[in-house]
Write an enzyme that holds these catalytic residues in place. Structure first.
Site, mmCIF file in Angstrom:
data_model
loop_
_atom_site.group_PDB
_atom_site.id
_atom_site.type_symbol
_atom_site.label_atom_id
_atom_site.label_comp_id
_atom_site.label_asym_id
_atom_site.label_seq_id
_atom_site.Cartn_x
_atom_site.Cartn_y
_atom_site.Cartn_z
ATOM 1 C CG ASP A 98 -0.210 0.137 2.447
ATOM 2 O OD1 ASP A 98 -0.870 -0.047 3.532
ATOM 3 O OD2 ASP A 98 1.048 0.512 2.723
ATOM 4 C CB SER A 99 0.137 4.513 -1.152
ATOM 5 O OG SER A 99 -0.872 5.064 0.026
ATOM 6 C CD GLN A 195 -9.953 7.135 -1.080
ATOM 7 O OE1 GLN A 195 -11.226 6.815 -0.513
ATOM 8 N NE2 GLN A 195 -8.988 6.308 -0.690
ATOM 9 C CG ASP A 272 -5.734 -5.182 2.169
ATOM 10 O OD1 ASP A 272 -6.158 -4.172 1.497
ATOM 11 O OD2 ASP A 272 -5.455 -5.049 3.547
HETATM 12 C C1 LIG Z 1 -10.137 -1.819 7.600
HETATM 13 N N1 LIG Z 1 -10.699 -0.905 6.625
HETATM 14 C C2 LIG Z 1 -9.793 -0.162 5.674
HETATM 15 N N2 LIG Z 1 -10.257 0.746 4.859
HETATM 16 C C3 LIG Z 1 -9.060 0.991 4.097
HETATM 17 C C4 LIG Z 1 -9.098 1.827 2.987
HETATM 18 C C5 LIG Z 1 -7.778 2.038 2.629
HETATM 19 C C6 LIG Z 1 -7.523 3.195 1.602
HETATM 20 O O1 LIG Z 1 -8.367 3.746 1.156
HETATM 21 N N3 LIG Z 1 -6.197 3.294 1.422
HETATM 22 N N4 LIG Z 1 -5.787 4.328 0.312
HETATM 23 C C7 LIG Z 1 -6.729 1.262 3.077
HETATM 24 C C8 LIG Z 1 -6.998 0.345 4.042
HETATM 25 C C9 LIG Z 1 -8.000 0.196 4.507
HETATM 26 N N5 LIG Z 1 -8.532 -0.412 5.578
#
Ligand SMILES: CNc1nc2cc(C(=O)NN)ccc2[nH]1
Length: 378
Positions: A98-99, A195, A272
């Protein structure tokens, strides 16, 4: 079943569909990811309480690494000097990173976001750090990531529409900057992140703008952040028609077994979630009979295994009484066995979905799976 072999470039193929559900594979130099796929979370270069070989044996093709944690410790440049994350943790399959944006906002201290990135202090030692779109992609490259995520701003829900729109537009600008920073890396991919919170028009605008960047895959972010499941599912339904069918869709941070069934039904290919690993460390077992809290006294003399039909030793060879004892005693083996069980159950669920989609019986599979969770244990 079309057999898939690693390829020099990054390729996604849909082999079968059943309604909106799809099954296929992503092929990359480091291996093949069968979809729908669940990615175990390997936050600090380890899927907690698991050997990398075990993770592979239970059926995972790809794991997730967290940029935020790894940039703080051991450090991106140090990881590169040590041969990269795959070598470091002995995982030879694909890794998605992830970023760092989500974790900077949820874990770090004193964070300040501006148009060029985010400044924050490490939750580990308080040192100051700066993350820009370019630096996030640079870090993910230093880690050796196969699928890199754009830096974005993820807002918690509920939130005012203006805040959601501001974050969504900033994320689009960062997607372009990440795309430029990523350049052309054959065999690797950079995914954009849709988003837009719980506002359908913003979700559609975000998806359409990202598709114009012609990226190799699209994540749906900013969900599972406190909204009801119905809202999450509605956002997937809103976004799905605007994403190209021939590219992977990745729902970030999701979810429970029921979330996975309902999201695959709506066209999601990758997931994930820390649920199976974190729950395992807290004494919770995911099984085809539903979720079982091994801390509960009712298991104290139950000689049955979690699931005698499972191929996973943790589910098949240990009594609930023993698991109850380990959990009550806070024994490390309790965390290990329940993590192993949970990841095996999640992979079995994904394998079951892939087969059901191939055979055109996904909705039946989903209904039978849910019925198994409801059925009082025999
Ligand atoms: C446990 N819920 C949950 N929502 C997430 C959303 C993102 C996201 O939008 N990253 N840019 C990342 C991890 C997440 N984990």
């Amino acid at each position: 079943m079309t057999d898939h072999h690693p390829t020099p470039d990054f390729r996604f193929r849909v082999d079968a569909t059943d309604g909106q559900a799809r099954t296929g594979a992503i092929t990359m130099p480091r291996g093949v990811v069968r979809t729908p796929a669940f990615m175990p979370v390997g936050t600090a270069a380890t899927v907690k309480a698991m050997y990398a070989d075990q993770v592979r044996e239970l059926g995972a093709d790809i794991v997730l690494g967290n940029t935020y944690h790894l940039m703080l410790r051991p450090g991106a440049e140090r990881m590169a000097r040590l041969g990269g994350l795959h070598h470091f943790m002995r995982w030879d399959g694909p890794i998605l990173t992830d970023s760092g944006g989500f974790q900077v906002m949820s874990l770090s201290a004193l964070r300040k976001l501006d148009a060029d990135g985010v400044t924050f202090r490490s939750h580990i030692d308080g040192t100051a750090h700066r993350m820009s779109p370019e630096r996030s992609i640079e870090i993910q490259g230093l880690l050796g990531s196969d699928i890199q995520m754009q830096l974005d701003e993820c807002v918690r829900l509920p939130a005012p529409p203006e805040a959601i729109e501001k974050a969504m537009r900033l994320s689009l600008r960062w997607a372009e900057r990440c795309r430029t920073a990523f350049g052309e890396q054959p065999g690797k991919a950079m995914f954009g992140i849709v988003q837009g919170g719980d506002v359908p028009d913003l979700r559609v605008a975000s998806a359409r703008a990202l598709v114009d960047l012609d990226l190799k895959g699209y994540a749906i972010g900013g969900l599972a952040v406190g909204e009801p499941q119905a809202v999450m599912l509605a956002m997937i339904e809103t976004v799905e028609p605007h994403l190209p069918a021939h590219k992977p869709r990745y729902l970030m941070g999701v979810g429970t077994p029921d979330d996975l069934l309902r999201s695959v039904e709506r066209g999601v290919d990758m997931f994930d979630c820390v649920m199976p690993t974190r729950a395992g460390r807290h004494g919770l077992a995911y099984t085809r009979h539903g979720r079982i809290n091994l801390r509960n006294a009712r298991h104290a003399e139950d000689t049955r295994p979690l699931d005698e039909a499972s191929a996973c030793p943790a589910a098949r060879d240990y009594s609930r009484a023993y698991l109850h004892h380990l959990v009550r005693s806070d024994e490390i083996l309790g965390m290990m066995l329940l993590t192993w069980n949970n990841l095996a159950y999640y992979q079995d669920l994904m394998a079951g979905m892939r087969a059901a989609i191939r055979e055109g019986r996904f909705l039946t599979f989903a209904a039978e799976t849910r019925a198994g969770w409801e059925r009082a244990e025999a």
